[in-house]
Design a protein around this motif. Structure first.
Motif, mmCIF file in Angstrom:
data_model
loop_
_atom_site.group_PDB
_atom_site.id
_atom_site.type_symbol
_atom_site.label_atom_id
_atom_site.label_comp_id
_atom_site.label_asym_id
_atom_site.label_seq_id
_atom_site.Cartn_x
_atom_site.Cartn_y
_atom_site.Cartn_z
ATOM 1 N N VAL A 1 31.491 31.764 51.086
ATOM 2 C CA VAL A 1 31.048 31.845 49.697
ATOM 3 C C VAL A 1 32.259 32.055 48.793
ATOM 4 N N LYS A 2 32.321 31.304 47.712
ATOM 5 C CA LYS A 2 33.409 31.421 46.748
ATOM 6 C C LYS A 2 32.871 31.920 45.405
ATOM 7 N N SER A 3 33.709 32.659 44.694
ATOM 8 C CA SER A 3 33.382 33.027 43.319
ATOM 9 C C SER A 3 33.836 31.911 42.393
ATOM 10 N N VAL A 4 32.972 31.524 41.488
ATOM 11 C CA VAL A 4 33.289 30.491 40.502
ATOM 12 C C VAL A 4 33.250 31.159 39.132
ATOM 13 N N GLY A 5 34.385 31.167 38.444
ATOM 14 C CA GLY A 5 34.484 31.892 37.187
ATOM 15 C C GLY A 5 34.588 30.991 35.979
ATOM 16 N N VAL A 6 34.112 31.498 34.865
ATOM 17 C CA VAL A 6 34.183 30.791 33.598
ATOM 18 C C VAL A 6 34.053 31.841 32.493
ATOM 19 N N ALA A 7 34.531 31.553 31.308
ATOM 20 C CA ALA A 7 34.453 32.529 30.216
ATOM 21 C C ALA A 7 34.527 31.797 28.883
ATOM 22 N N TYR A 8 34.201 32.515 27.830
ATOM 23 C CA TYR A 8 34.460 32.031 26.470
ATOM 24 C C TYR A 8 34.841 33.230 25.621
ATOM 25 N N ASP A 9 35.576 32.967 24.514
ATOM 26 C CA ASP A 9 35.997 34.076 23.663
ATOM 27 C C ASP A 9 35.989 33.659 22.200
ATOM 28 N N PHE A 10 36.183 34.624 21.338
ATOM 29 C CA PHE A 10 36.276 34.395 19.897
ATOM 30 C C PHE A 10 36.962 35.603 19.289
ATOM 31 N N ASP A 11 37.703 35.375 18.199
ATOM 32 C CA ASP A 11 38.384 36.492 17.554
ATOM 33 C C ASP A 11 37.661 36.878 16.266
ATOM 34 N N VAL A 12 38.133 37.938 15.627
ATOM 35 C CA VAL A 12 37.417 38.469 14.462
ATOM 36 C C VAL A 12 37.424 37.483 13.306
ATOM 37 N N ASP A 13 38.519 36.728 13.150
ATOM 38 C CA ASP A 13 38.561 35.740 12.069
ATOM 39 C C ASP A 13 37.555 34.616 12.309
ATOM 40 N N LYS B 1 40.338 40.129 19.964
ATOM 41 C CA LYS B 1 39.607 39.022 20.607
ATOM 42 C C LYS B 1 38.486 39.576 21.468
ATOM 43 N N TYR B 2 37.343 38.896 21.430
ATOM 44 C CA TYR B 2 36.185 39.265 22.239
ATOM 45 C C TYR B 2 36.003 38.199 23.317
ATOM 46 N N GLU B 3 35.960 38.627 24.566
ATOM 47 C CA GLU B 3 35.809 37.692 25.682
ATOM 48 C C GLU B 3 34.535 37.996 26.458
ATOM 49 N N VAL B 4 33.808 36.923 26.825
ATOM 50 C CA VAL B 4 32.588 37.064 27.621
ATOM 51 C C VAL B 4 32.844 36.364 28.957
ATOM 52 N N PRO B 5 33.124 37.128 30.030
ATOM 53 C CA PRO B 5 33.395 36.525 31.332
ATOM 54 C C PRO B 5 32.100 36.231 32.090
ATOM 55 N N GLY B 6 32.149 35.203 32.904
ATOM 56 C CA GLY B 6 30.989 34.848 33.721
ATOM 57 C C GLY B 6 31.414 34.526 35.139
#
Length: 328
Positions: free
Chosen positions: A103-115, A302-307
């Motif tokens: 089994v492998k971990s598959v990662g992805v994320a998205y982010d956005f900054d305050v501006d 910066k705000y990051e949402v990891p998955g």
């Protein structure tokens, strides 16, 4: 405002800029005030990811599983004629094998900054929702590609490279070619009939074909081409009506994923059954943990949402339940 008026206004703005009564920046700003922006967006379109549609997903194991293992048992030995005083009776036995996948971990994320948050709020654009959708699409594209074509970096084998899956070429037609563009409708029907019959006979009636997958162009050809000039029945309709196994048009699927995946890059079709007579899965997607997003993490401004998801690729438990026929 009609088109003629807009042309006049644009010309007048250009004159004011030329006469230096308005700066370039002011001119651009004024032009933007005349611009009507639709609330409807016209986003780039992408084809459907077909693996989830074609294979069942098995989530057994949970997030912590490092290896997924199943066992397969076989029996040996059968009775023989003996005499009444025999003491060496033929014995039967059972032997088992284990098959494992990492089994492998598959990662992805998205982010956005305050501006970006402030700008998106001012523009009324759901920035976070769009990036979340893009992130999920990226994850599903990885899963889809690994299922069909494998991923060598992760040690995953796709459908078309599975060992022991039946791989054959269709027979030549009267034109000495296997291609359907040179074959008669009856020869194409013969190819399909031979393929479903071969699975049933070579597996001693264990696997009954359930689905037929075709490249989109080949699917469209057989569903729209009459069996003969005098017939109002298409090639596909005739096949559905006259074979024992695949009797529902919904079980004949056009797929982008299988285009040019036959031997030597030729076109192919796939015959498949999903379960054994006992209801056991013959092929499945192994995904112990579907994509899961974690709470927002703050990195400076910066705000990051990891998955993360946990994925082990495509698993074929009964290779004889899949047949790939090339050369069409």
């Amino acid at each position: 405002m009609n088109d003629g008026t807009e042309v006049v206004l644009n010309h007048e703005v250009a004159k004011l800029v030329d006469e230096q009564k308005m700066t370039d920046h002011e001119g651009a700003f004024f032009q933007r005030q005349l611009e009507a922006i639709e609330s409807q967006t016209y986003d780039v379109l992408y084809p459907d990811l077909e693996a989830r549609e074609c294979f069942r997903t098995n989530t057994f194991g949970g997030a912590g599983a490092q290896t997924l293992t199943y066992r397969s048992y076989d029996r040996v030995g059968k009775a023989q004629v003996i005499n009444a005083r025999a003491v060496d009776l033929p014995k039967s036995d059972v032997m088992g094998k284990e098959y494992s996948k990492t089994v492998k971990s598959v990662g992805v994320a998205y982010d956005f900054d305050v501006d970006e948050i402030a700008a998106a709020n001012m523009a009324g654009m759901p920035l976070e929702a769009r990036r979340a959708m893009a992130s999920r699409r990226g994850y599903e594209e990885f899963i889809n590609d690994a299922i069909w074509y494998g991923n060598s970096d992760a040690g995953m084998v796709g459908l078309f490279d599975q060992p022991n899956v039946t791989k054959s070429n269709v027979a030549n037609g009267a034109a000495a070619s296997t291609g359907w563009d040179t074959k008669t409708p009856d020869e194409i029907i013969g190819d399909l009939t031979a393929a479903v019959g071969a699975m049933f006979s070579t597996t001693k009636k264990i696997h009954r074909p359930e689905e037929l997958w075709l490249p989109v162009a080949k699917w469209n050809y057989i569903r729209s081409t009459p069996r003969s000039p005098q017939s109002d029945t298409t090639i596909l309709e005739y096949f559905i009506q006259n074979n024992e196994f695949i009797t529902d048009k919904s079980k004949v699927k056009p797929l982008n994923a299988i285009e040019a995946q036959g031997n030597g890059g030729s076109e192919c079709f796939v015959i498949l059954t999903h379960t054994t007579p006992e209801g056991t899965e013959t092929v499945r997607i192994r995904e112990p943990l579907p994509l899961q997003y974690f709470p927002v993490q703050i990195h400076g401004l910066k705000y990051e949402v990891p998955g993360r998801g946990r994925f082990a690729g495509l698993e074929v438990t009964y290779p004889a339940a899949i047949a790939i026929w090339s050369g069409i």
